[in-house]
Design an enzyme around this catalytic site. Sequence first.
Site, mmCIF file in Angstrom:
data_model
loop_
_atom_site.group_PDB
_atom_site.id
_atom_site.type_symbol
_atom_site.label_atom_id
_atom_site.label_comp_id
_atom_site.label_asym_id
_atom_site.label_seq_id
_atom_site.Cartn_x
_atom_site.Cartn_y
_atom_site.Cartn_z
ATOM 1 N N GLY A 44 0.793 -1.293 -0.034
ATOM 2 C CA GLY A 44 0.032 -0.114 0.116
ATOM 3 C C GLY A 44 0.878 1.301 -0.034
ATOM 4 N N LEU A 45 1.836 1.292 -0.705
ATOM 5 C CA LEU A 45 2.954 2.572 -0.860
ATOM 6 C C LEU A 45 3.309 3.127 0.527
ATOM 7 C CD1 LEU A 45 1.242 3.810 -4.000
ATOM 8 C CD2 LEU A 45 3.170 2.967 -3.974
ATOM 9 N N ASN A 56 10.739 6.775 -7.748
ATOM 10 C CA ASN A 56 9.501 6.301 -8.108
ATOM 11 C C ASN A 56 8.571 7.420 -7.455
ATOM 12 O OD1 ASN A 56 6.793 4.682 -7.398
ATOM 13 N ND2 ASN A 56 8.043 3.598 -9.085
ATOM 14 N N ASN A 86 4.665 5.931 -10.978
ATOM 15 C CA ASN A 86 3.882 4.738 -10.726
ATOM 16 C C ASN A 86 2.493 5.011 -11.059
ATOM 17 O OD1 ASN A 86 2.382 2.513 -9.571
ATOM 18 N ND2 ASN A 86 3.122 2.716 -7.589
ATOM 19 N N CYS A 117 0.251 0.982 -9.468
ATOM 20 C CA CYS A 117 0.043 0.211 -8.085
ATOM 21 C C CYS A 117 -1.534 -0.434 -8.107
ATOM 22 C CB CYS A 117 0.266 1.020 -6.996
ATOM 23 S SG CYS A 117 0.174 0.163 -5.431
ATOM 24 N N ILE A 127 6.983 -4.767 -16.287
ATOM 25 C CA ILE A 127 5.617 -4.558 -15.771
ATOM 26 C C ILE A 127 5.522 -4.458 -14.328
ATOM 27 C CG2 ILE A 127 4.254 -5.962 -17.652
ATOM 28 C CD1 ILE A 127 4.234 -8.533 -15.614
ATOM 29 N N THR A 130 3.001 -5.176 -10.842
ATOM 30 C CA THR A 130 2.636 -6.498 -10.295
ATOM 31 C C THR A 130 1.237 -6.878 -11.090
ATOM 32 O OG1 THR A 130 1.421 -5.362 -8.305
ATOM 33 C CG2 THR A 130 3.897 -6.795 -8.252
ATOM 34 N N GLY A 135 7.357 -12.126 -8.779
ATOM 35 C CA GLY A 135 8.371 -13.309 -8.828
ATOM 36 C C GLY A 135 8.338 -13.947 -9.956
ATOM 37 N N GLY A 156 9.966 -10.809 -12.548
ATOM 38 C CA GLY A 156 10.353 -12.079 -12.396
ATOM 39 C C GLY A 156 11.727 -12.226 -12.660
#
Lengths: 271, 310
Positions: free
Chosen positions: B76-77, B103, B131, B134, B195, B197, B221, B248
């Site tokens: 949550g930043l 960022n 960003n 998010c 990318i 998430t 990941g 990843g």
Amino acid sequence: MSGSGKFHIGRVLSNRKLAEGHYRMGIAVPAAFPEAAPGQFVLIRVKDRSFPFLGRPLGVYAQERGPGGSRLEILYRVAGRGTGVLSLLKKGDALEVLGPLGQGFKAVRGRDRVVMIAGGIGIAPLTPLARRLCAKLPARATLDFYYGAERADFLVGLGTLRDTCRSIRIATDDGSRGFRGPVTDLFAGDLKNYPPARTVVYACGPRAMLKRISELLAGSPIRCQVSVEERMACGVGACLGCVVETKDERKPYKRVCKEGPVFDLNEIVWR
Amino acid sequence: MAKRKPRMEVSIGPMTLKNPVMTASGTFGYGEEYAPYVDLNRLGAIIVKGISLEPRAGNPPPRIMETEGGMLNVIGLENVGVFSFISEKLPFLKRYNVPVIVNIFGESLEEYRRVAEILGRTAGIHALEVNVSCPNVDRGGIAFGCDPDLCYEITRTIKAVTDLPVILKLTPNVTDIAELALRCEAGGADAVSLINTLKGMTVDIEKRTPHLSRVTGGFSGPAVKPVALGMVWEVVKRVSIPVIGIGGIMTAEDALAFLIVGARAVQVGTANFVNPRATMEILEGIEAYLARHGIQDVNDLIGSLKESGE
């Protein structure tokens, strides 16, 4: 400028089953691994395996330092697939060991009635603390250890503890040994015997147990430090994944890996 | 005599990086957390945790959950806010000879603009990464990043208030990521990074509850790598600004695949959590690969994908 920091490659020396789901692992770590303070932990990952993806935070149960490195002892309970993989490791298997991490328990000056409360595998970080404190407890001081588990054979490490503490009170959920019921009920029954201004409590166990202690000690001048658990990723304070909610309005979420895992009982919001 | 080391410099807009290996925002703290493990001077750039105008407390726990080949997060930043970043975090980074990319995040166009303006006149900052992707906040972030016209507008707004190079970090949670990238390019972006998430979820079947406090979280990941690589490929074909590959990357082999596909640089993210020295190992692995293949300049590798059958 930089080395490997707290990142070490370790080897499994032993991985022994103590009771159903309870294990004790011995790990050889290089000499660069410093002495862990009671309450500090390591993040353990099986080298070159894709699962578990993240390391598992586990309290240091014992450490023997030698010239060529240390032997770390880890006491753990299989809680899911990750710790399940750990339980299958064999002597010689390679581990990535990050640590020692976090803030351990702190001695509280002037408190000569020392109480420790362990729930289940929460015995792990409290045992080295008991050992450390017993070695330098003043003559008039006392150390009472309350140890609760689901059943008698889950009281792992009791033998080791007996060598350290004279006063051990036991509770089991099924009554197979000692008091029948939660260890916090056993402690609650004795609470009036502890002079609040002279007493310090150290606790580690399931969240419900710690929450119950916070209720028992609400408004009391008894000091209490608790070691808490959260799911963790990096272990170095970067990912902000392992936070607990605290009463600090300016910065409500504190990192278990960095500011913890030991917190003052009154610092945490117990929901 | 030792063999000459391959040339590793890459350019991102007006910026020259000593190599293409950067750290992904949110996975490297403010740099100081990893200083004991990584020689920060060797990084291509450090991208710090997303910064907003005011400090943000972040989301309640539980914030992370492990999955097969990765993890979900709902941080949550959480961040110290732009002013504390400048006074408390930036001085540490300025001691190093490494470009600092900040960022930035806002809940409104105005907040993005103000943060960019403040950082734009601060010494020691080399670029901004915006960003707009998010997935873990109620306002801002992905709410902007899914709308190509808003991406365009944000890019223009930020470019108007700062001379710093501006990178737009894109979300994969859209139908056509290349469309977003094109609009960012039209708005004047110096580069795009992708990318962020992927939106995902896990469930505790015993309690019948989500594992995470906000139900869904951002998936990262090694499991997301093929998705990321595919999207980088789509974007590289459509835009002419540099593309920074993220998603990843655990090893040098992973990073090399992104470079071959056409990423000008890469960001290492979740890998830092698993191996604090991941960036260094990736950097060394890329150098070794170039040496092994007799490639003198990493730029000769970038975009060198051979498309069979075309």
